[in-house]
Design a protein around this motif. Structure first.
Motif, mmCIF file in Angstrom:
data_model
loop_
_atom_site.group_PDB
_atom_site.id
_atom_site.type_symbol
_atom_site.label_atom_id
_atom_site.label_comp_id
_atom_site.label_asym_id
_atom_site.label_seq_id
_atom_site.Cartn_x
_atom_site.Cartn_y
_atom_site.Cartn_z
ATOM 1 N N PHE A 1 0.967 -12.756 -3.859
ATOM 2 C CA PHE A 1 1.735 -12.073 -2.818
ATOM 3 C C PHE A 1 2.998 -12.878 -2.528
ATOM 4 O O PHE A 1 2.931 -14.068 -2.218
ATOM 5 N N TYR A 2 4.133 -12.199 -2.596
ATOM 6 C CA TYR A 2 5.411 -12.809 -2.258
ATOM 7 C C TYR A 2 6.171 -11.835 -1.350
ATOM 8 O O TYR A 2 5.777 -10.681 -1.188
ATOM 9 N N SER A 3 7.267 -12.274 -0.800
ATOM 10 C CA SER A 3 8.074 -11.429 0.075
ATOM 11 C C SER A 3 9.106 -10.648 -0.732
ATOM 12 O O SER A 3 9.386 -10.951 -1.907
ATOM 13 N N ARG A 4 9.712 -9.664 -0.082
ATOM 14 C CA ARG A 4 10.799 -8.931 -0.734
ATOM 15 C C ARG A 4 11.944 -9.887 -1.079
ATOM 16 O O ARG A 4 12.547 -9.785 -2.166
ATOM 17 N N HIS A 5 12.250 -10.813 -0.187
ATOM 18 C CA HIS A 5 13.307 -11.784 -0.448
ATOM 19 C C HIS A 5 12.988 -12.613 -1.686
ATOM 20 O O HIS A 5 13.868 -12.897 -2.512
ATOM 21 N N TRP A 6 11.724 -13.016 -1.845
ATOM 22 C CA TRP A 6 11.328 -13.813 -3.014
ATOM 23 C C TRP A 6 11.560 -13.031 -4.298
ATOM 24 O O TRP A 6 12.132 -13.550 -5.267
ATOM 25 N N TRP A 7 11.129 -11.780 -4.319
ATOM 26 C CA TRP A 7 11.286 -10.967 -5.525
ATOM 27 C C TRP A 7 12.756 -10.694 -5.817
ATOM 28 O O TRP A 7 13.204 -10.764 -6.976
ATOM 29 N N ALA B 1 11.521 -0.068 -12.552
ATOM 30 C CA ALA B 1 11.148 0.122 -11.148
ATOM 31 C C ALA B 1 9.744 -0.411 -10.941
ATOM 32 O O ALA B 1 8.809 -0.002 -11.636
ATOM 33 N N VAL B 2 9.593 -1.316 -9.994
ATOM 34 C CA VAL B 2 8.281 -1.888 -9.731
ATOM 35 C C VAL B 2 7.958 -1.772 -8.245
ATOM 36 O O VAL B 2 8.844 -1.797 -7.389
ATOM 37 N N ALA B 3 6.663 -1.628 -7.972
ATOM 38 C CA ALA B 3 6.153 -1.665 -6.603
ATOM 39 C C ALA B 3 5.032 -2.685 -6.574
ATOM 40 O O ALA B 3 4.053 -2.563 -7.326
ATOM 41 N N VAL B 4 5.177 -3.699 -5.749
ATOM 42 C CA VAL B 4 4.217 -4.793 -5.721
ATOM 43 C C VAL B 4 3.768 -5.067 -4.289
ATOM 44 O O VAL B 4 4.561 -4.966 -3.343
ATOM 45 N N PRO B 5 2.499 -5.412 -4.096
ATOM 46 C CA PRO B 5 2.061 -5.834 -2.768
ATOM 47 C C PRO B 5 2.589 -7.222 -2.465
ATOM 48 O O PRO B 5 2.804 -8.033 -3.366
ATOM 49 N N GLY B 6 2.820 -7.483 -1.195
ATOM 50 C CA GLY B 6 3.314 -8.800 -0.821
ATOM 51 C C GLY B 6 3.188 -9.017 0.669
ATOM 52 O O GLY B 6 2.475 -8.301 1.364
ATOM 53 N N PHE B 7 3.888 -10.040 1.139
ATOM 54 C CA PHE B 7 3.895 -10.373 2.552
ATOM 55 C C PHE B 7 5.198 -9.924 3.204
ATOM 56 O O PHE B 7 6.238 -9.808 2.538
ATOM 57 N N ILE B 8 5.160 -9.720 4.513
ATOM 58 C CA ILE B 8 6.358 -9.342 5.251
ATOM 59 C C ILE B 8 7.302 -10.527 5.432
ATOM 60 O O ILE B 8 8.473 -10.338 5.769
ATOM 61 N N GLY C 1 -7.447 -8.287 10.441
ATOM 62 C CA GLY C 1 -6.055 -8.139 10.848
ATOM 63 C C GLY C 1 -5.045 -8.685 9.871
ATOM 64 O O GLY C 1 -3.837 -8.658 10.142
ATOM 65 N N ALA C 2 -5.506 -9.159 8.706
ATOM 66 C CA ALA C 2 -4.573 -9.726 7.728
ATOM 67 C C ALA C 2 -3.581 -8.683 7.227
ATOM 68 O O ALA C 2 -2.438 -9.006 6.877
ATOM 69 N N GLY C 3 -4.006 -7.427 7.210
ATOM 70 C CA GLY C 3 -3.129 -6.370 6.714
ATOM 71 C C GLY C 3 -1.858 -6.202 7.518
ATOM 72 O O GLY C 3 -0.882 -5.627 7.026
ATOM 73 N N ASP C 4 -1.838 -6.704 8.747
ATOM 74 C CA ASP C 4 -0.625 -6.619 9.555
ATOM 75 C C ASP C 4 0.527 -7.398 8.927
ATOM 76 O O ASP C 4 1.698 -7.178 9.286
ATOM 77 N N TYR C 5 0.204 -8.294 8.028
ATOM 78 C CA TYR C 5 1.226 -9.126 7.392
ATOM 79 C C TYR C 5 1.520 -8.683 5.965
ATOM 80 O O TYR C 5 2.311 -9.315 5.268
ATOM 81 N N PHE C 6 0.893 -7.586 5.538
ATOM 82 C CA PHE C 6 1.088 -7.084 4.183
ATOM 83 C C PHE C 6 2.300 -6.164 4.124
ATOM 84 O O PHE C 6 2.664 -5.497 5.089
ATOM 85 N N SER C 7 2.873 -6.095 2.949
ATOM 86 C CA SER C 7 3.981 -5.207 2.681
ATOM 87 C C SER C 7 3.802 -4.643 1.273
ATOM 88 O O SER C 7 3.024 -5.190 0.482
ATOM 89 N N PHE C 8 4.479 -3.544 0.986
ATOM 90 C CA PHE C 8 4.640 -3.119 -0.406
ATOM 91 C C PHE C 8 6.131 -3.098 -0.685
ATOM 92 O O PHE C 8 6.910 -2.547 0.092
#
Length: 243
Positions: free
Chosen positions: A173-179, A144-151, A224-231
Motif C-alpha cells: 500500500f502506497y499513497s497517490r503521491h508515492w505512485w 491505466a492502473v487502479a491500485v489500493p493504497g493509503f490516503i 476501522g483501518a479502512g478509514d485510511y484506505f484509498s484506491f
C-alpha cells in the motif's frame, strides 16, 4: 473512504457470480469507474494485466466491445476460458498465464491500452515496470492502473494505530503521491490522470460479503483501518523518448 459512485453495469450484474469471482475489492466496480474516463472504443486491443478471475476483462468486453487479453499468473487460463465461454465472450477475451516480472510474450506496438486493476502494486512498484510495458503499446497508447493504497504517505514505522496490528509489507500500500512520483521518473510516459477513486468504499464493501474476505479482511475493516484506505487511479500516455 467516504465517496460513492453510481456504477450501473456493476450494480445490475449477477451478484452471485461476482461474489464467486472477487479476489479483493470488487474489480468490476473499480474498472467501471476507471473505464468511464478512458477513450475506449469497439475493436480496441486491451491487455488486462493481473486480471484474476477476469471480472475486469468481462466488463471491458461486454460494455465496450473491445478485445481483451486477460493475463494472470495465479488463475489458470483454462478456468478463465470456461468462465468467458459460459458468458459468450470466448471470441472477445483471450486468457493467458503471464508472469509480469518475466519477459512478456507480446509484440511491440501491439496494444491500444494496458489496464491493471488491483494487481499492479505487486509487480509495478519499481522503476523498471513502466519501461517494460510501454514498448507493447501503440503510439500514444495508454496504461491505466487502479491500485489500493493509503490516503497518506505512511511508512512502516508510521502507520495509523488502528492499522498497526494488521499491516505487513506485503500489502504493498502506497499513497497517490508515492505512485505519481514513481511514474514521473519514467521519461517514456506522460501522466494524464492521477486521482483518488470514488468507488473505493463500495468496492471494499462488496468484497466483505465474500467468503474469501471473512477471515482476514473483515476484522481489519471492523477495526476501522479502512478509514485510511484509498484506491488510486493513474493513467499515462506513451510518448516518444528524446533522441
Amino acid at each position: 473512504m467516504t465517496m460513492t459512485l453510481h456504477t450501473p453495469f456493476t450494480d445490475h450484474y449477477d451478484r452471485t457470480f461476482l461474489l464467486e469471482t472477487m479476489m479483493g475489492p470488487n474489480a468490476m466496480r473499480i474498472t467501471e469507474e476507471m473505464a468511464a474516463m478512458l477513450p475506449l472504443s469497439p475493436g480496441m486491443r486491451i491487455l488486462d494485466l493481473g486480471c484474476g478471475k477476469g471480472i475486469s476483462s468481462i466488463l471491458l468486453a461486454e460494455k465496450y466491445d473491445v478485445t481483451v487479453f486477460a493475463a494472470d499468473l495465479w488463475i489458470a487460463p483454462t478456468d478463465n476460458a470456461q468462465r468467458f465461454t459460459t458468458l459468450g465472450l470466448d471470441k472477445k477475451i483471450f486468457p493467458l498465464r503471464v508472469d509480469a516480472t518475466q519477459t512478456l510474450p507480446f509484440a511491440d506496438d501491439y496494444f491500444d491500452m494496458i489496464i491493471s486493476v488491483d494487481a499492479y502494486q505487486y509487480f509495478g512498484n519499481n522503476h523498471n515496470m513502466l519501461a517494460k510495458l510501454l514498448p507493447l503499446l501503440k503510439k500514444d497508447g495508454l496504461i491505466a492502473v487502479a491500485v489500493p493504497g493509503f490516503i497518506g504517505d505512511y511508512t512502516e514505522g508510521n502507520v495509523p494505530d488502528v492499522v498497526k496490528p494488521f499491516w505487513t509489507p506485503d500489502w504493498y500500500f502506497y499513497s497517490r503521491h508515492w505512485w505519481q512520483t514513481l511514474w514521473e521518473q519514467e521519461p517514456g510516459i506522460e501522466i494524464i490522470q492521477s486521482r483518488e477513486m470514488a468507488s473505493c468504499q463500495q468496492a471494499w464493501d462488496d468484497f466483505m460479503a465474500c467468503a474469501l474476505a471473512q477471515e482476514m479482511m473483515v476484522p481489519i475493516m471492523e477495526a476501522g483501518a479502512g478509514d485510511y484506505f484509498s484506491f488510486i487511479q493513474l493513467v499515462g500516455r506513451k510518448v516518444p523518448l528524446s533522441q
